[in-house]
Design a protein around this motif. Structure first.
Motif, PDB file in Angstrom:
ATOM      1  N   MET A 131     -23.650   0.547  33.122  1.00 22.49           N
ATOM      2  CA  MET A 131     -24.206   1.798  33.656  1.00 22.49           C
ATOM      3  C   MET A 131     -24.869   2.627  32.563  1.00 22.49           C
ATOM      4  O   MET A 131     -24.633   3.818  32.422  1.00 22.49           O
ATOM      5  N   LYS A 132     -25.692   1.985  31.728  1.00 22.47           N
ATOM      6  CA  LYS A 132     -26.444   2.617  30.636  1.00 22.47           C
ATOM      7  C   LYS A 132     -25.555   3.140  29.506  1.00 22.47           C
ATOM      8  O   LYS A 132     -26.007   3.851  28.637  1.00 22.47           O
ATOM      9  N   MET A 133     -24.279   2.779  29.524  1.00 23.12           N
ATOM     10  CA  MET A 133     -23.372   3.148  28.435  1.00 23.12           C
ATOM     11  C   MET A 133     -23.099   1.904  27.602  1.00 23.12           C
ATOM     12  O   MET A 133     -22.793   0.846  28.141  1.00 23.12           O
ATOM     13  N   MET A 134     -23.217   2.026  26.286  1.00 23.71           N
ATOM     14  CA  MET A 134     -23.002   0.909  25.382  1.00 23.71           C
ATOM     15  C   MET A 134     -21.580   0.968  24.826  1.00 23.71           C
ATOM     16  O   MET A 134     -21.162   1.990  24.302  1.00 23.71           O
ATOM     17  N   SER A 135     -20.848  -0.143  24.958  1.00 24.44           N
ATOM     18  CA  SER A 135     -19.483  -0.224  24.446  1.00 24.44           C
ATOM     19  C   SER A 135     -19.377  -1.430  23.525  1.00 24.44           C
ATOM     20  O   SER A 135     -19.782  -2.532  23.900  1.00 24.44           O
ATOM     21  N   PRO A 136     -18.820  -1.242  22.327  1.00 26.47           N
ATOM     22  CA  PRO A 136     -18.673  -2.397  21.443  1.00 26.47           C
ATOM     23  C   PRO A 136     -17.616  -3.356  21.979  1.00 26.47           C
ATOM     24  O   PRO A 136     -16.633  -2.939  22.573  1.00 26.47           O
ATOM     25  N   VAL A 137     -17.851  -4.640  21.770  1.00 25.43           N
ATOM     26  CA  VAL A 137     -16.861  -5.666  22.070  1.00 25.43           C
ATOM     27  C   VAL A 137     -16.360  -6.131  20.709  1.00 25.43           C
ATOM     28  O   VAL A 137     -17.153  -6.480  19.836  1.00 25.43           O
ATOM     29  N   GLU A 138     -15.038  -6.100  20.527  1.00 29.41           N
ATOM     30  CA  GLU A 138     -14.467  -6.394  19.216  1.00 29.41           C
ATOM     31  C   GLU A 138     -13.637  -7.668  19.247  1.00 29.41           C
ATOM     32  O   GLU A 138     -13.026  -8.007  20.266  1.00 29.41           O
ATOM     33  N   ALA A 139     -13.596  -8.333  18.092  1.00 31.29           N
ATOM     34  CA  ALA A 139     -12.743  -9.507  17.937  1.00 31.29           C
ATOM     35  C   ALA A 139     -11.292  -9.054  18.050  1.00 31.29           C
ATOM     36  O   ALA A 139     -10.938  -7.964  17.593  1.00 31.29           O
ATOM     37  N   ASP A 140     -10.472  -9.878  18.680  1.00 29.28           N
ATOM     38  CA  ASP A 140      -9.058  -9.538  18.817  1.00 29.28           C
ATOM     39  C   ASP A 140      -8.176 -10.483  18.009  1.00 29.28           C
ATOM     40  O   ASP A 140      -6.956 -10.466  18.137  1.00 29.28           O
ATOM     41  N   ILE A 141      -8.814 -11.284  17.147  1.00 24.32           N
ATOM     42  CA  ILE A 141      -8.088 -12.255  16.321  1.00 24.32           C
ATOM     43  C   ILE A 141      -8.921 -12.533  15.077  1.00 24.32           C
ATOM     44  O   ILE A 141     -10.138 -12.400  15.104  1.00 24.32           O
ATOM     45  N   ALA A 142      -8.256 -12.901  14.003  1.00 23.48           N
ATOM     46  CA  ALA A 142      -8.963 -13.294  12.783  1.00 23.48           C
ATOM     47  C   ALA A 142      -9.257 -14.783  12.850  1.00 23.48           C
ATOM     48  O   ALA A 142      -8.434 -15.566  13.332  1.00 23.48           O
TER      49      ALA A 142
END
Length: 168
Positions: A131-142
């Protein structure tokens, strides 16, 4: 703006209604309302079945299926079922919600990660536009990125696999 909040957990529904007479602050109120809805959807264990917005009449409805109604007390939430990992031990970073997945912070910029890169928990691996909002997707593991599974600019579903990581 007058807002009435109704919560009917038996049907997994939250409805907000108002009189629409917010004056000059109505646009700011609408923007804040949209942010609140996006956050509510993001914090739910499952995506809503339906979201309805109305601007001047100020009506917002967020509806979940009965089985997927949001949990209001995090201490009462059951542990999520572990996603089955492949036999080779590869871990998948999945989409936290539906949206459009982008590999880079802006067009023409280098991607956040590429095959062979090492990632750590919390490191951005892409951006999800909802909906025109940008959200970062982050790694959840090394670990080391072994495969990019979602194409740049692709529409992705809730819990769709985005990248494969070989744990460190």
């Amino acid at each position: 703006m007058t807002v009435e909040v109704k919560h009917q957990p038996s049907r997994g529904r939250i409805a907000l209604t108002g009189d629409g007479s917010g004056g000059p602050d109505q646009v700011a109120d609408l923007a804040e309302l949209c942010r609140s809805i996006a956050e509510l959807a993001r914090t739910s264990t499952r995506p809503p079945r339906r979201i309805r917005l109305e601007h001047l009449g100020t009506a917002v409805e967020v509806e979940w299926d009965e089985a997927s109604a949001p949990v209001t007390d995090p201490r009462a939430a059951p542990d999520p079922a572990p996603e089955s990992e492949p036999a080779d031990g590869t871990h998948h970073v999945c989409a936290p919600m539906i949206g459009t997945f982008f590999h880079a912070p802006e067009p023409g910029a280098p991607p956040f990660v590429a095959v062979g890169d090492t990632v750590i928990p919390g490191q951005p691996i892409g951006i999800l536009e909802v909906m025109k909002m940008m959200s970062p997707v982050e790694a959840d593991i090394a670990g080391r990125v072994v495969e990019i599974l979602a194409a740049d600019g692709a529409a992705v579903e809730f819990q769709q696999r985005l990248i494969a990581v070989e744990p460190a």
